[in-house]
Enzyme design. Structure first.
Site, short mmCIF file in Angstrom:
data_model
loop_
_atom_site.label_atom_id
_atom_site.label_comp_id
_atom_site.label_asym_id
_atom_site.label_seq_id
_atom_site.Cartn_x
_atom_site.Cartn_y
_atom_site.Cartn_z
CG ASN A 130 -2.04 -1.03 1.06
OD1 ASN A 130 -2.49 -1.34 -0.04
ND2 ASN A 130 -2.48 -1.59 2.18
NE ARG A 155 -8.52 -1.37 8.27
CZ ARG A 155 -8.65 -2.20 7.25
NH1 ARG A 155 -8.81 -3.50 7.47
NH2 ARG A 155 -8.63 -1.75 6.02
NE ARG A 185 -19.36 -28.22 -28.71
CZ ARG A 185 -18.44 -28.82 -27.96
NH1 ARG A 185 -17.16 -28.75 -28.31
NH2 ARG A 185 -18.78 -29.49 -26.88
#
Length: 232
Positions: A20, A70, A161
């Site tokens: 990050n 966090r 197909r």
């Protein structure tokens, strides 16, 4: 109409260490998302949700708020971004701050622009949708894809197909850049893949998953191609 941009940037990346905040075309990749959100002018708050002090330091350096780190509950390998967003909204509500629109931005999304973010917010607000998800069209129709089973190549959907590629319904996948939600809808159901999703289609050149070092190199090449006119 108040909007918050929540950039979810957990530490501890395994495949690309320090992913990050790894340098991308000259600056930490996280910086691109922060700068785009700030330049958009649509967000009352641009914050980074992280459990990593190094990420927090870079976030503040480029102008984002990091009012708290966090919790352990939202820092694990199997925690979703929605869980982190819900925690952020709860913490802000405890401080008396509530928002009408919530944006979850990825920290490794250097192709996000202020213009895209403004346009996306405007489109969500002009619609009846609860959430908005950027998508990109598959370059090859998945209906014509193969499986490998018992060492043999087999059509995954043999009913197609003989169908010409141009006659197949276009399919799209998540662009992996950002998500928008009306805050009341997110409160009822804390996820961005709700029942009423507004698509926001992006061109393939502006989208690149970055999960490996090869992905990283491709992303830098694409970024340089998109911004070649800006280079001296």
């Amino acid at each position: 109409m108040s909007c918050i941009a929540i950039i979810t940037a957990r530490g501890g990346s395994k495949r690309i260490p320090h992913k990050n905040i790894r340098p991308f075309c000259g600056k930490p990749i996280l910086a691109y998302t922060i700068e785009a959100a700030l330049r958009s002018g649509v967000f009352e708050e641009v914050m980074v949700s992280t459990d990593d002090e190094a990420i927090a330091e870079v976030a503040r350096q480029y102008g984002a708020a990091v009012p708290f780190l966090r919790s352990e509950q939202t820092s694990g390998d199997f925690v979703s971004s929605s869980d982190a967003v819900a925690e952020v909204l709860h913490r802000y509500a405890e401080a008396g701050r509530r928002f009408d629109v919530v944006a979850n931005l990825y920290p490794t999304a250097p192709f996000v622009t202020a213009e895209r973010l403004r346009d996306a917010v405007d489109r969500l607000l002009a619609s009846d949708a609860e959430t908005l998800v950027p998508v990109v069209r598959f370059s090859f129709p998945p209906q014509r894809g193969f499986l490998i089973a018992d060492g043999e190549l087999r059509l995954a959907q043999p009913q197609y197909r003989e169908t010409r590629s141009q006659d197949l319904e276009p399919l799209y996948h998540d662009a992996g850049q950002f998500y928008l939600a009306r805050a009341d809808a997110f409160a009822r159901c804390p996820r961005f893949y709700g029942d009423h999703i507004l698509p926001y289609e992006l061109p393939e050149l502006e989208v690149q998953d970055i999960d490996t070092l090869s992905d990283w190199e491709i992303a830098e090449f694409k970024y340089q191609l998109l911004h070649k006119e800006e280079r001296p």
